[in-house]
Write a protein that holds these residues in place. Structure first.
Motif, mmCIF file in Angstrom:
data_model
loop_
_atom_site.group_PDB
_atom_site.id
_atom_site.type_symbol
_atom_site.label_atom_id
_atom_site.label_comp_id
_atom_site.label_asym_id
_atom_site.label_seq_id
_atom_site.Cartn_x
_atom_site.Cartn_y
_atom_site.Cartn_z
ATOM 1 N N LEU A 64 4.156 28.060 -58.993
ATOM 2 C CA LEU A 64 5.415 28.617 -58.482
ATOM 3 C C LEU A 64 6.303 29.078 -59.633
ATOM 4 C CD1 LEU A 64 6.216 26.118 -55.594
ATOM 5 C CD2 LEU A 64 5.610 28.536 -55.362
ATOM 6 N N ALA A 65 6.359 28.279 -60.691
ATOM 7 C CA ALA A 65 7.158 28.657 -61.856
ATOM 8 C C ALA A 65 6.608 29.935 -62.483
ATOM 9 C CB ALA A 65 7.176 27.523 -62.878
ATOM 10 N N ARG A 66 5.274 30.028 -62.577
ATOM 11 C CA ARG A 66 4.655 31.226 -63.155
ATOM 12 C C ARG A 66 4.960 32.452 -62.313
ATOM 13 N NH1 ARG A 66 0.658 34.537 -62.591
ATOM 14 N NH2 ARG A 66 -0.202 33.541 -60.758
ATOM 15 N N LEU A 67 4.900 32.305 -60.996
ATOM 16 C CA LEU A 67 5.136 33.434 -60.105
ATOM 17 C C LEU A 67 6.581 33.898 -60.117
ATOM 18 C CD1 LEU A 67 2.951 32.368 -57.054
ATOM 19 C CD2 LEU A 67 2.505 34.251 -58.652
ATOM 20 N N THR A 68 7.497 33.008 -60.455
ATOM 21 C CA THR A 68 8.906 33.392 -60.450
ATOM 22 C C THR A 68 9.396 33.870 -61.802
ATOM 23 O OG1 THR A 68 9.568 31.107 -60.819
ATOM 24 C CG2 THR A 68 9.516 31.875 -58.536
ATOM 25 N N GLU A 69 8.529 33.793 -62.821
ATOM 26 C CA GLU A 69 8.918 34.316 -64.130
ATOM 27 C C GLU A 69 9.053 35.823 -64.029
ATOM 28 O OE1 GLU A 69 5.999 33.158 -66.980
ATOM 29 O OE2 GLU A 69 6.622 31.069 -66.951
#
Length: 145
Positions: A63-68
């Motif tokens: 999720l963190a990667r996708l929101t970067e």
């Protein structure tokens, strides 16, 4: 229905003090000063996490990667424009001044009235006598990322 589910189901009808009591039972720090609806949702989330477990680390990382946001995308507030892909054999049909314009897509070319064109814009110009974006003339919209 589990006890946690029952508590969460009754939370909308609870007084704020009752929600704060649930918060305190969780052993968390002092209840945050948040608007009531947000505080209720946060309390419900914490109850669920205690009962069912937190989101797995691998999911949190994804999720963190996708929101970067990529640096070039951060400069623009609009999402990136995705190219329109038209499959070979597609027929594009447009009504213009009572006339039906039908274009056949062939590889990287467009066929209209027995002639081939490199772009839809050339066909739109022939039809209208004015400069048009071919994809726009045929009602094709760009996809936003």
């Amino acid at each position: 229905m589990s006890k946690v589910d029952a508590i969460i189901a009754t939370m909308p009808a609870m007084q704020r003090s009752e929600v704060e009591a649930q918060w305190n039972k969780l052993g968390a720090a002092e209840a945050p000063r948040l608007p009531d609806p947000l505080f209720r949702r946060l309390t419900a989330q914490m109850l669920q996490e205690r009962r069912y477990g937190d989101v797995p680390a691998i999911i949190r990382r994804e999720l963190a990667r996708l929101t970067e946001v990529a640096p070039e995308a951060a400069e623009s507030s609009r999402p990136p424009v995705m190219p329109i892909r038209i499959s070979d054999g597609t027929r594009l049909i447009r009504e213009w001044n009572g006339r039906t314009i039908e274009v056949l897509v062939r590889d990287d070319l467009f066929e209209w009235e027995g002639r081939t064109y490199k772009s839809l814009s050339h066909i739109a110009r022939e039809v209208t006598g004015a400069h048009w974006s071919g994809p726009r003339f045929f009602g094709m919209r760009t996809r936003r990322g």
